[in-house]
Motif scaffolding. Structure first.
Motif, PDB file in Angstrom:
ATOM      1  N   GLY A 387      -5.061 -16.919  12.195  1.00  0.00           N
ATOM      2  CA  GLY A 387      -5.117 -18.306  12.640  1.00  0.00           C
ATOM      3  C   GLY A 387      -3.801 -19.025  12.526  1.00  0.00           C
ATOM      4  O   GLY A 387      -3.557 -20.017  13.227  1.00  0.00           O
ATOM      5  N   ASP A 388      -2.908 -18.555  11.634  1.00  0.00           N
ATOM      6  CA  ASP A 388      -1.579 -19.162  11.555  1.00  0.00           C
ATOM      7  C   ASP A 388      -0.469 -18.145  11.835  1.00  0.00           C
ATOM      8  O   ASP A 388       0.676 -18.343  11.447  1.00  0.00           O
ATOM      9  N   GLY A 389      -0.809 -17.049  12.523  1.00  0.00           N
ATOM     10  CA  GLY A 389       0.216 -16.106  12.967  1.00  0.00           C
ATOM     11  C   GLY A 389       0.667 -15.109  11.915  1.00  0.00           C
ATOM     12  O   GLY A 389       1.662 -14.407  12.120  1.00  0.00           O
ATOM     13  N   ASN A 390      -0.052 -14.994  10.818  1.00  0.00           N
ATOM     14  CA  ASN A 390       0.346 -14.150   9.683  1.00  0.00           C
ATOM     15  C   ASN A 390      -0.549 -12.907   9.642  1.00  0.00           C
ATOM     16  O   ASN A 390      -1.768 -13.024   9.692  1.00  0.00           O
ATOM     17  N   PHE A 391       0.051 -11.720   9.562  1.00  0.00           N
ATOM     18  CA  PHE A 391      -0.782 -10.524   9.435  1.00  0.00           C
ATOM     19  C   PHE A 391      -0.137  -9.532   8.479  1.00  0.00           C
ATOM     20  O   PHE A 391       1.062  -9.542   8.249  1.00  0.00           O
ATOM     21  N   HIS A 392      -0.998  -8.689   7.900  1.00  0.00           N
ATOM     22  CA  HIS A 392      -0.567  -7.687   6.931  1.00  0.00           C
ATOM     23  C   HIS A 392      -0.899  -6.295   7.451  1.00  0.00           C
ATOM     24  O   HIS A 392      -2.032  -6.044   7.886  1.00  0.00           O
ATOM     25  N   LEU A 393       0.056  -5.409   7.400  1.00  0.00           N
ATOM     26  CA  LEU A 393      -0.184  -4.007   7.702  1.00  0.00           C
ATOM     27  C   LEU A 393       0.114  -3.232   6.432  1.00  0.00           C
ATOM     28  O   LEU A 393       1.229  -3.277   5.914  1.00  0.00           O
ATOM     29  N   ALA A 394      -0.900  -2.554   5.912  1.00  0.00           N
ATOM     30  CA  ALA A 394      -0.754  -1.794   4.665  1.00  0.00           C
ATOM     31  C   ALA A 394      -0.653  -0.316   4.994  1.00  0.00           C
ATOM     32  O   ALA A 394      -1.593   0.271   5.555  1.00  0.00           O
ATOM     33  N   TYR A 395       0.491   0.286   4.674  1.00  0.00           N
ATOM     34  CA  TYR A 395       0.683   1.719   4.855  1.00  0.00           C
ATOM     35  C   TYR A 395       0.290   2.412   3.550  1.00  0.00           C
ATOM     36  O   TYR A 395       0.803   2.069   2.476  1.00  0.00           O
ATOM     37  N   LEU A 396      -0.608   3.396   3.625  1.00  0.00           N
ATOM     38  CA  LEU A 396      -1.056   4.126   2.446  1.00  0.00           C
ATOM     39  C   LEU A 396      -0.175   5.363   2.268  1.00  0.00           C
ATOM     40  O   LEU A 396      -0.124   6.221   3.149  1.00  0.00           O
ATOM     41  N   VAL A 397       0.499   5.438   1.137  1.00  0.00           N
ATOM     42  CA  VAL A 397       1.435   6.539   0.910  1.00  0.00           C
ATOM     43  C   VAL A 397       1.115   7.241  -0.399  1.00  0.00           C
ATOM     44  O   VAL A 397       0.687   6.622  -1.373  1.00  0.00           O
ATOM     45  N   ASP A 398       1.319   8.544  -0.403  1.00  0.00           N
ATOM     46  CA  ASP A 398       1.185   9.346  -1.611  1.00  0.00           C
ATOM     47  C   ASP A 398       2.484   9.233  -2.397  1.00  0.00           C
ATOM     48  O   ASP A 398       3.548   9.606  -1.882  1.00  0.00           O
ATOM     49  N   PRO A 399       2.467   8.704  -3.618  1.00  0.00           N
ATOM     50  CA  PRO A 399       3.717   8.530  -4.371  1.00  0.00           C
ATOM     51  C   PRO A 399       4.424   9.850  -4.676  1.00  0.00           C
ATOM     52  O   PRO A 399       5.599   9.845  -5.021  1.00  0.00           O
ATOM     53  N   ASN A 400       3.718  10.960  -4.517  1.00  0.00           N
ATOM     54  CA  ASN A 400       4.322  12.262  -4.766  1.00  0.00           C
ATOM     55  C   ASN A 400       4.890  12.908  -3.507  1.00  0.00           C
ATOM     56  O   ASN A 400       5.386  14.036  -3.550  1.00  0.00           O
ATOM     57  N   VAL A 401       4.799  12.188  -2.384  1.00  0.00           N
ATOM     58  CA  VAL A 401       5.337  12.698  -1.116  1.00  0.00           C
ATOM     59  C   VAL A 401       6.387  11.716  -0.614  1.00  0.00           C
ATOM     60  O   VAL A 401       6.059  10.744   0.077  1.00  0.00           O
ATOM     61  N   PRO A 402       7.662  11.921  -0.947  1.00  0.00           N
ATOM     62  CA  PRO A 402       8.716  10.974  -0.575  1.00  0.00           C
ATOM     63  C   PRO A 402       8.800  10.725   0.927  1.00  0.00           C
ATOM     64  O   PRO A 402       9.168   9.624   1.350  1.00  0.00           O
ATOM     65  N   GLU A 403       8.439  11.726   1.728  1.00  0.00           N
ATOM     66  CA  GLU A 403       8.538  11.553   3.180  1.00  0.00           C
ATOM     67  C   GLU A 403       7.589  10.460   3.673  1.00  0.00           C
ATOM     68  O   GLU A 403       7.920   9.718   4.609  1.00  0.00           O
ATOM     69  N   GLU A 404       6.406  10.344   3.053  1.00  0.00           N
ATOM     70  CA  GLU A 404       5.481   9.295   3.452  1.00  0.00           C
ATOM     71  C   GLU A 404       6.038   7.917   3.126  1.00  0.00           C
ATOM     72  O   GLU A 404       5.939   6.987   3.942  1.00  0.00           O
ATOM     73  N   ARG A 405       6.628   7.808   1.959  1.00  0.00           N
ATOM     74  CA  ARG A 405       7.225   6.519   1.581  1.00  0.00           C
ATOM     75  C   ARG A 405       8.358   6.162   2.530  1.00  0.00           C
ATOM     76  O   ARG A 405       8.494   5.012   2.960  1.00  0.00           O
ATOM     77  N   ALA A 406       9.184   7.146   2.892  1.00  0.00           N
ATOM     78  CA  ALA A 406      10.303   6.886   3.799  1.00  0.00           C
ATOM     79  C   ALA A 406       9.794   6.441   5.170  1.00  0.00           C
ATOM     80  O   ALA A 406      10.351   5.516   5.786  1.00  0.00           O
ATOM     81  N   THR A 407       8.729   7.088   5.648  1.00  0.00           N
ATOM     82  CA  THR A 407       8.159   6.700   6.944  1.00  0.00           C
ATOM     83  C   THR A 407       7.617   5.276   6.892  1.00  0.00           C
ATOM     84  O   THR A 407       7.827   4.475   7.813  1.00  0.00           O
ATOM     85  N   ALA A 408       6.916   4.948   5.796  1.00  0.00           N
ATOM     86  CA  ALA A 408       6.363   3.601   5.655  1.00  0.00           C
ATOM     87  C   ALA A 408       7.464   2.550   5.624  1.00  0.00           C
ATOM     88  O   ALA A 408       7.349   1.493   6.267  1.00  0.00           O
ATOM     89  N   GLU A 409       8.540   2.832   4.895  1.00  0.00           N
ATOM     90  CA  GLU A 409       9.638   1.866   4.818  1.00  0.00           C
ATOM     91  C   GLU A 409      10.315   1.695   6.180  1.00  0.00           C
ATOM     92  O   GLU A 409      10.708   0.582   6.556  1.00  0.00           O
ATOM     93  N   GLN A 410      10.435   2.781   6.937  1.00  0.00           N
ATOM     94  CA  GLN A 410      11.025   2.684   8.269  1.00  0.00           C
ATOM     95  C   GLN A 410      10.144   1.851   9.197  1.00  0.00           C
ATOM     96  O   GLN A 410      10.640   0.983   9.929  1.00  0.00           O
ATOM     97  N   LEU A 411       8.826   2.110   9.151  1.00  0.00           N
ATOM     98  CA  LEU A 411       7.908   1.318   9.970  1.00  0.00           C
ATOM     99  C   LEU A 411       7.924  -0.149   9.556  1.00  0.00           C
ATOM    100  O   LEU A 411       7.871  -1.055  10.409  1.00  0.00           O
ATOM    101  N   ASN A 412       7.990  -0.406   8.258  1.00  0.00           N
ATOM    102  CA  ASN A 412       8.054  -1.774   7.761  1.00  0.00           C
ATOM    103  C   ASN A 412       9.297  -2.488   8.275  1.00  0.00           C
ATOM    104  O   ASN A 412       9.234  -3.640   8.723  1.00  0.00           O
ATOM    105  N   GLU A 413      10.428  -1.790   8.231  1.00  0.00           N
ATOM    106  CA  GLU A 413      11.666  -2.418   8.714  1.00  0.00           C
ATOM    107  C   GLU A 413      11.571  -2.725  10.205  1.00  0.00           C
ATOM    108  O   GLU A 413      11.975  -3.809  10.653  1.00  0.00           O
ATOM    109  N   GLU A 414      11.021  -1.790  10.980  1.00  0.00           N
ATOM    110  CA  GLU A 414      10.873  -2.038  12.414  1.00  0.00           C
ATOM    111  C   GLU A 414       9.951  -3.225  12.668  1.00  0.00           C
ATOM    112  O   GLU A 414      10.227  -4.062  13.547  1.00  0.00           O
ATOM    113  N   LEU A 415       8.871  -3.326  11.909  1.00  0.00           N
ATOM    114  CA  LEU A 415       7.926  -4.422  12.064  1.00  0.00           C
ATOM    115  C   LEU A 415       8.591  -5.761  11.752  1.00  0.00           C
ATOM    116  O   LEU A 415       8.425  -6.748  12.474  1.00  0.00           O
TER     117      LEU A 415
END
Length: 473
Positions: A387-415
């Motif tokens: 209603g005020d233009g605010n949205f949250h996208l939650a990426y679920l990452v396995d803390p033991n898989v660095p590649e997932e965290r890196a992908t999430a951070e890249q997607l977050n930066e693009e967003l």
């Protein structure tokens, strides 16, 4: 277990060992209210962000403004960091002791100091939580509407300029904080604002401290606006064939001036999660969860208008909740979406975004973010105060898989970059903290960040108040 602190944030880890003399002074003054137990320090050294950092060296449980002032005076003398702590629900690393120091636990400062129903104001200590406040003033027929989801402390909500599900009608903490009691970096107690509805007296120090994330002063008492409980309240859920259709319905409602109180988006993944977590049977498609406040006639008119507009965009499966029990069940499920999402991938942590864009660009922003996450194959879900233009996208990452965290951070930066290109912001309500520092200069410009640094150095010359957050000095 949280993920290690990302490589690009490592330079912000600048521990300052606490002099033994300060720890001795804290223990002498606060006795068993000063703890150096590892379990206590670790509890106060993490929030709901996916970042892990060393815990503070000590935790002090404050019970009054005077307690806070005494700790800060010692911190000023020994040049030791102090980090305010409410309930630990922040999402951007606000509580992390990246430079060591003392965690100031304000949870015992939980008294409602005064209620003025005739003026629609209340004054509370910083450790009061929003649910506690509403439970204690309900008998007056009034309520405090700012609802970020978690049962956050009023001090923490003020520090991060929180908003939440009711912001489309009632605004954010910025509009609803009238005055503050603040402990400065020298341990001086100051007061800002009054209970008057407006003032033109000097600089607006209240707005300076609200949203400063504990970097300019420690808020210990807050005076708030409160509101009459609406005569009639009705909630509804409506499913849509796509995220785009749901968001375009929201855009049309806002542009037509429909006074909707809450308008929340859940994508299909979020609906699946809350159905499983709360044993609901909501249609598993993109969904709007809405609430209407006002007179019985006004609420009915709003509901009729919304239903007509939703149908134009393919909305169906309307379900109405008119009793308090039905509404509570729906909104409780929405508030637990964060934990429901985590259960979709046991052992995961979330990298959570909270961009906000002009309402006319909202459909484009949400759809692009959803498509990017789907294409990356990363488990995720979307909820939003659309209603005020605010949205949250939650990426679920396995803390033991660095590649997932890196992908999430890249997607977050693009967003974030996409939102900023639309004249939006990298954070609609969570704040900058540690996690979003790299986005601030791109949004405000280096000149604006330099002004912020000037204010920080003027009010906190020894850099002891939650250092290492918002921007680097």
């Amino acid at each position: 277990m949280n993920a290690p602190i990302p490589t690009h944030l490592l330079p912000r880890l600048q521990p300052r060992p606490m002099p033994p003399a300060m720890l001795e002074a804290l223990k002498a003054r606060f006795a068993d209210r000063c703890s150096t137990a590892l379990a206590v320090r670790e509890q106060h050294g993490r929030d709901e962000s996916p970042i892990d950092a060393p815990p503070p060296e000590a935790v002090v449980f404050c019970e009054s403004t005077e307690d806070v002032a005494e700790v800060v005076k010692l911190a000023d003398r020994y040049e030791v960091p102090v980090i305010p702590f409410g309930v630990g629900s922040s999402l951007e690393g606000h509580l992390l002791a990246v430079q060591g120091g003392v965690s100031l636990d304000l949870g015992r400062m939980n008294r409602i100091l005064s209620v003025h129903p005739e003026d629609l104001t209340v004054t509370v200590q910083a450790g009061v939580t929003r649910n506690q406040l509403n439970n204690e003033i309900r008998h007056t027929g009034l309520f405090f509407p700012i609802d970020p989801g978690a049962d956050a402390s009023i001090g923490g909500m003020s520090a991060t300029r929180a908003s939440g599900t009711n912001a489309v009608r009632y605004g954010t903490m910025r509009e609803n904080v009238l005055g503050l009691t603040v402990v400065t970096a020298r341990g001086e107690v100051i007061h800002t604002g009054t209970r008057a509805r407006k003032s033109a007296a000097g600089y607006d120090l209240t707005r300076l401290f609200v949203g400063s994330e504990g970097t300019l002063g420690v808020m210990t008492e807050i005076t708030l606006r409160i509101y009459p409980i609406p005569e009639a309240i009705s909630a509804a859920v409506c499913g849509f064939p796509s995220i785009d259709a749901a968001v375009r319905t929201t855009i049309q409602l806002i542009q037509l001036g429909v006074p909707i109180a809450r308008c929340e988006l859940l994508d299909r993944h979020a609906v699946v999660a809350v159905n499983r977590h709360d044993k609901l049977s909501l249609p598993e498609s993109p969904m709007l969860l809405m609430e209407f406040h006002g007179s019985p006639t006004g609420v009915q008119e709003q509901a009729t208008t919304v239903q007509e507009i939703a149908r134009e965009h393919g909305g169906e499966h309307f379900q109405w909740a008119t009793t308090p029990e039905e509404r509570t069940k729906l909104w409780s499920a929405r508030h637990r979406a964060y934990f429901a999402g985590l259960q979709m991938k046991p052992g995961s942590r979330t990298v959570t975004t909270d961009t906000c864009v002009p309402i006319s660009r909202l459909a484009e922003a949400v759809t692009a973010a959803s498509e990017a996450a789907e294409a990356a194959g990363l488990m995720h879900y979307i909820v939003g105060h659309v209603g005020d233009g605010n949205f949250h996208l939650a990426y679920l990452v396995d803390p033991n898989v660095p590649e997932e965290r890196a992908t999430a951070e890249q997607l977050n930066e693009e967003l974030v970059r996409r939102a900023q290109s639309m004249d939006g912001t990298c954070t609609g309500e969570h704040g900058i903290g540690l996690h979003k520092m790299d986005f601030l200069a791109n949004e405000t410009g280096t000149g604006s960040v330099d002004v912020m640094r000037t204010l920080k150095r003027a009010l906190d010359p020894k850099n002891i108040l939650n250092p290492g957050k918002i921007f680097a000095l």
